[in-house]
Design a protein around this motif. Structure first.
Motif, PDB file in Angstrom:
ATOM      1  N   TRP C 379       0.811  -1.218   0.000  1.00 43.82           N
ATOM      2  CA  TRP C 379       0.000   0.000   0.000  1.00 43.82           C
ATOM      3  C   TRP C 379       0.839   1.259   0.000  1.00 43.82           C
ATOM      4  CZ3 TRP C 379      -4.458  -0.141  -1.942  1.00 43.82           C
ATOM      5  CH2 TRP C 379      -5.176  -1.352  -1.911  1.00 43.82           C
ATOM      6  N   LEU C 411      -8.299   1.032   1.868  1.00 44.84           N
ATOM      7  CA  LEU C 411      -8.238   0.264   0.628  1.00 44.84           C
ATOM      8  C   LEU C 411      -7.767  -1.152   0.914  1.00 44.84           C
ATOM      9  CD1 LEU C 411      -6.896   3.002  -1.772  1.00 44.84           C
ATOM     10  CD2 LEU C 411      -9.224   2.141  -1.499  1.00 44.84           C
ATOM     11  N   LEU C 442      -9.241   5.155  -8.562  1.00 42.81           N
ATOM     12  CA  LEU C 442     -10.045   4.142  -7.881  1.00 42.81           C
ATOM     13  C   LEU C 442     -11.402   4.006  -8.564  1.00 42.81           C
ATOM     14  CD1 LEU C 442      -9.338   5.016  -4.157  1.00 42.81           C
ATOM     15  CD2 LEU C 442      -8.717   2.906  -5.325  1.00 42.81           C
TER      16      LEU C 442
END
Lengths: 336, 332, 494
Positions: C379, C411, C442
């Motif tokens: 991430w 996320l 996204l």
């Protein structure tokens, strides 16, 4: 440690933190001083064994204090809990266990332990409920439960001791296996799982995160109230183990054993690098602090000093260690 | 005074007053001796020590700090003052000067450590509790002082009332000490600018520094005051006990804390009043005394005390939460 | 000599870092001056120098009222009438309004408290600018806007001639902002100089006389507020022109991920209904108090709705806790990043995996360090978080990177619906752009995004559809390509 770990990471994991280094330096200095003062008298099997017998009581109680401290709380009821659950065990031992043999004796032993831990669990859940669900600050909630639990113990026993236990229990407090005191073995058996819970499980990670910011943890989908409940449950169960060890060592249980340990456990935890504001701390640091405190105590004893001077030294050591830390910070700011 | 009157009806003090009055009324009706002058005088005398300490601790709590070491401070002050009194005739003023002086000195020591170590006050004072108490026990070898000077043992009292049975009721030094401590604390907190600075510090420490409050000096005063009160209270206790034992006081610090917190003082600072503290002390004193008079075995008294503390702090927390909810709705 | 304050050649170094270099600034009597700049541009250092908290490096000159002050101290600055109102207001919640306003009467050596004089002082100050608050009320019982009035009165009580307000509008409703601006005008008529330090410049530009812009410790210039726009100011502050145009991809065929019907919670919001499709960025705009955050908390299960239905992929699901919401694929990035979104003191890595800890446990319930490290690494890389060491505290990161850590945490749970509550508050203009880019990517990958905001440009340029919320209800739907800032403003204030 998994195999996929890269080399620098592995080194980083083994590297002691600044707290550990400071404690190691302190331990080294103390060993040097005491070696000069006492020499053989401190570094012989008898002295070391006596240290090993004494450390577990304060050690297990400090573990019971450490978990709430890590979460930003505090548990003042640990000693009262230890004594009441010891009394519950003692009651079952002496009333049901007396004169039994074989399987029945074993069943009584199990029943005694179970009743002690059940009492502790009830206290822990009460603490946890009042703190998590009613929103009482931990220090006040456990101050109340400490007074009440001790009150129950005094009310039931009228302040008298219950004594006379089966040989197995006495062995737990005073026996040794291969020269290692049973009490120390119990301490290790308790400290290892606590270290694993704190360092290696989701619960441990969450406890530390809660210590810094409980609301943010709650917003991350974690039921923080249940976490708090578990923290005080764990603390109470550890207290029960401490109660068992104290009971075994004295071969008796009483409402007022070990009361002077209460604030000392906080001292030990903070000396061991547990942030009193919560969020940071390791069992390793606490164990180091306990060894240091025990070493001072034993050495002072060998030097013929009163146990109260030990108490004073313990307080002074914490202040001195913090003071040296601040001085170092200050110097770092002044010197480029 | 209208500052105090406003909103009193829904304040914590008002509810506590109600509880104390109801408890007192019940005990007066249920037991013949509770409301007797003799019992009330005894209550006042025997609670003088913890009451005085509660007054001192209140100031510390209002400032947002906490002090655990005051029982050790009191022990040291008491032992030193009585030892000197046994060897030279220093009189009441001399004893008071030694007790108050030594007490404040140890309080100042706490304040200096808190200011320089940047360690929370609870940790510092736990450490100094052990330090003071350990050194005292080491130096004195735990020996008690049984023989106090005659003038101290006899005390000073002013008989104000003699009843039909020729029993004398007198104003004694412990009573005066108690009144003195509460009055001085009330004047300090409510009537002096320094007291308002203490509330300000406990209310918002960052802002306190920004508006120019000398925080370090103020802390010297706060912890010094706690020490001074502890030193004086220790003399009251010695007069009550008629002897001095170096290990008689340590261990009672959390009981005093409980009384002040019952009185509505917050551990986070900024909140608390002398009146509430008096009620907190009274509640615990009535409870213990009442249980005894009702024939409950004394063994069970701590259990009830604990239960009352637990219930009271729970109710306080629930109430405080409800208030916060209200404010949040107003500001949203 | 109309200037109250003149700064010439002010520089400040901290170790090797230049916080300010050669800044000149003058403030006229009775003017309203805006100080604009991103975090780290030197705004706060400049304020600290003016208020005497920090000393400028040699060579700079501070002239106040025509007199040079080479060594300004905090007390000296106060004596000269300079007052700073910080964003946290620095009030004493447990003291009365009167004591807070006239606190200077509590300072000095030991003396008695003259309650009457304190109340008289406070009342006099309040009357001067037409404010009526109960002087005996406890500040803790006041609303935020009223507390701000108390802070302003305290500055006036100290005979302020220059009042510097740091982010004064951040927690005010539009109505309250208007009354603050009215109050500001009243102050300037008394010859008091006002400096606004704010990132919500549109509001303050309305009444400002001049704007000074700082970037990287230098002053770019001072401009007349008249004719200045928020966009031009943004470009000056960042050095890059962020020119956004509304973009509306067609989502008509995309499946509905989240459907809300008749959602109500008494006193907060009522009869809320909308559809959110995969790949869509739905904007929800409302003023403070409109119920936008309350609605988000209900969708996230923190404060379950009293009635109504939440459907995910066509199936009605009970969302009665945030655990349930997360398990159903809903993630919520709260507005208050510092206290609800992140555990600032704790490591970056620990924050990223906080919501997925249970998934990182292996046999015996032990955390698998390899899985943990992989998740953290993944991430950090995917969101481009600039991190020296994942074991550092989140506190050490910039605002934009902190916001990315919150996004990473959510996320990582693999959500299908992402609720963002005011995601760019307190984030620099340039870092904002990075966050918008992430949200766009996204959505392009199929995420359904609900973007809650109170900034019109944010929803106009970065969402695909806009719902306006007012007094707890949805009062209008707008398409970004077919509406304007003015139209939205009107709908909001209606």
């Amino acid at each position: 440690m998994s195999l996929s770990m890269t080399r620098p990471a592995r080194i980083a994991a083994l590297r002691p933190g600044p707290v550990m280094l400071r404690l190691l330096a302190l331990l080294g200095a103390l060993l040097l001083v005491f070696a000069l003062l006492l020499g053989e008298r401190l570094f012989n099997a008898t002295a070391v064994r006596s240290m090993a017998f004494q450390l577990p009581e304060l050690g297990i109680l400090s573990l019971a204090m450490m978990i709430p401290l890590l979460s930003g709380g505090l548990d003042l009821s640990i000693i009262a809990t230890a004594n009441l659950s010891a009394l519950a065990m003692a009651f079952v031992f002496t009333h049901l266990g007396a004169g039994q043999a074989g399987m029945m004796a074993l069943a009584c032993d199990v029943a005694a332990l179970a009743s002690g831990f059940a009492v502790a669990a009830a206290i822990g859940l009460l603490n946890g409920y009042v703190i998590a669900y009613l929103g009482v600050s931990p220090i006040l909630a456990t101050l109340g439960s400490m007074t009440m639990v001790k009150g129950i113990a005094i009310g039931l026993t009228h302040g008298n001791v219950i004594s006379g236990f089966p040989a197995g229990i006495v062995f737990l407090g005073n026996g040794s296996v291969l020269g290692v005191p049973m009490a120390l073995i119990v301490f290790v058996l308790v400290a290892l799982p606590v270290a694993v819970i704190i360092g290696r499980t989701p619960l441990g990670a969450i406890i530390a995160m809660c210590g810094s910011n409980q609301e943010a943890v709650r917003f991350s989908g974690i039921d923080t109230r249940r976490v708090v409940l578990r923290i005080y449950l764990l603390s109470a169960l550890l207290s029960a183990v401490a109660g068992l060890v104290m009971m075994a060592r004295f071969n008796s249980a009483n409402a007022a054993y070990g009361e002077s340990y209460l604030l000392v456990t906080i001292l030990a935890a903070v000396l061991g690098g547990i942030d009193p504001a919560g969020g940071f701390g390791k069992v390793g640091g606490l164990v180091m602090a306990l060894v240091i405190l025990q070493l001072i105590s034993t050495a002072a004893n060998l030097l013929g000093m009163s146990q109260f001077l030990t108490l004073a030294l313990w307080g002074a050591i914490l202040l001195a260690v913090t003071g040296v830390g601040r001085l170092a910070d200050w110097l770092r700011l002044r010197l480029p | 005074m209208r500052e105090m009157g406003r909103g009193f009806a829904r304040s914590h003090e008002a509810r506590l007053l109600l509880v104390v009055v109801v408890l007192g009324g019940f005990l007066a009706l249920a037991t013949p001796s509770f409301a007797s002058l003799q019992n009330l005088v005894d209550l006042l005398t025997s609670n003088a020590f913890s009451g005085m300490l509660a007054a001192g601790l209140l100031v510390v709590l209002v400032s947002g700090g906490i002090d655990i070491s005051f029982t050790a401070t009191a022990s040291v002050a008491q032992y030193a003052a009585m030892t000197v009194a046994n060897h030279s005739h220093i009189g009441w003023l001399g004893v008071a000067a030694i007790g108050a002086g030594l007490g404040s000195l140890l309080g100042l020591f706490n304040a200096v450590l808190i200011g320089t170590l940047r360690l929370s006050s609870i940790i510092v004072t736990i450490a100094t509790l052990n330090l003071f108490y350990g050194l005292l026990m080491f130096v004195t070898r735990g020996d008690e002082i049984f023989a106090l000077p005659d003038w101290f043992v006899n005390g000073a009292s002013w008989t104000v009332y003699t009843d039909a049975q020729q029993a004398e009721y007198a104003i004694t030094l412990p009573m005066l000490g108690l009144v003195f401590a509460f009055a001085l604390t009330a004047i300090l907190l409510k009537r002096s600018n320094i007291g308002r600075q203490v509330y300000a510090l406990g209310s918002n420490a960052d802002a306190a520094a920004r508006v120019g409050i000398p925080v370090f000096r103020l802390n010297l005063l706060i912890y010094g005051y706690m020490g001074l009160i502890a030193g004086l209270a220790s003399l009251v206790q010695a007069q009550n006990a008629q002897s001095v034992s170096p290990n008689a006081l340590v261990g009672r610090e959390l009981d005093v804390l409980a009384a002040v917190v019952l009185g509505g003082a917050s551990l986070t600072g900024g909140v608390g009043s002398v009146f509430g503290t008096i009620l907190g002390v009274m509640l615990l004193a009535f409870l213990q005394n009442g249980l005894l008079l009702l024939g409950v075995p004394s063994y069970w008294s701590p259990c009830f005390t604990g239960a009352v503390i637990l219930v009271a702090v729970s109710l306080l927390a629930i109430e405080r939460r409800r208030q916060q909810g209200r404010v949040r709705r107003v500001s949203a | 000599m109309a200037n109250f304050l003149e700064l010439t050649g002010i520089s400040k170094r901290f170790g090797g870092v230049r916080a300010l270099s050669e800044v000149d600034l003058d403030l006229a009597r009775g003017e309203v001056h805006c100080l604009a700049g991103e975090n780290g541009s030197g705004k706060s250092t400049l304020i600290k120098i003016v208020s005497g908290v920090q000393q400028p490096d040699p060579g700079g000159r501070i002239v106040i009222d025509g007199r040079a002050h080479p060594h300004l101290t905090p007390a000296g600055s106060t004596r000269l009438g300079i007052q700073v109102i910080y964003q946290d207001l620095s009030l004493f919640p447990d003291l009365t309004v009167a004591e807070n306003i006239a606190f200077s009467r509590h300072l000095g050596g030991l003396h008695g408290v003259d309650w009457r004089a304190i109340r008289a002082d406070a009342t006099a100050v309040m009357q001067r600018i037409g404010i009526a608050l109960d002087p005996r009320a406890r500040v803790a019982d006041l609303a935020i806007a009223q507390r701000q009035l108390v802070a302003i009165c305290r500055a006036l009580a100290a005979e302020a001639r220059l009042v510097i307000m740091d982010e004064p509008t951040a927690s005010l409703t539009r109505h309250e902002v208007d009354s603050l601006l009215r109050l500001t005008r009243a102050l300037t008529r008394r010859g008091i100089t006002i400096v606004f330090v704010s990132h919500r410049l549109d509001e303050v530009l309305e009444i400002a006389d001049r704007v000074s812009v700082l970037r990287d410790g230098r002053k770019l210039g001072t401009y007349a507020a008249e004719g200045m726009t928020g966009r031009r100011l943004g470009a000056l502050m960042t050095g890059g022109d962020y020119d956004y145009t509304p973009s509306v991809p067609d989502h008509a065929t995309a499946p509905v991920v989240l459907a809300v019907r008749g959602l109500s919670r008494p006193g907060e919001f009522a009869d809320i209904g909308f559809d959110l499709r995969a790949g869509e960025i739905l904007g929800l705009i409302g003023l403070l108090g409109a119920g936008r955050t309350e609605l988000a908390l209900s969708l996230f299960g923190m404060r379950p709705a009293a009635s109504g239905e939440i459907r995910l992929h066509g199936r009605a699901v009970p969302i009665d806790s945030n655990r349930a919401a997360i398990d159903h694929g809903i993630a919520y990035v709260p507005e208050d990043r510092l206290s609800l979104g992140l555990v600032m003191e704790q490591p970056i890595g620990a924050n990223i995996v906080l919501a997925i800890l249970h998934r990182l446990a292996g046999r015996l319930g032990l955390l698998r360090t390899d899985r943990r490290r992989a998740a953290v690494g993944e991430w950090i890389a995917r969101l481009g978080i600039k991190v020296a060491d994942p074991d550092n505290a989140v506190r050490t990161l910039s605002g934009g990177n902190q916001q990315r850590v919150v996004l990473a945490k959510w996320l990582a749970t693999g959500p299908r619906v992402l609720i963002l509550d005011s995601p760019t508050v307190g984030v620099d203009v340039s870092a904002k752009d990075g966050i918008y880019a992430i949200v766009r990517d996204l959505a392009a990958a199929g995420m359904a995004v609900l973007l809650i905001s109170d900034e019109i440009p944010e929803v106009l340029y970065h969402t695909h559809r806009i719902l306006v919320m007012h007094a707890g209800r949805i009062t209008g739907t707008f398409m970004p390509g077919e509406t304007s800032e003015a139209a939205l403003r009107e709908a909001l204030d209606a």
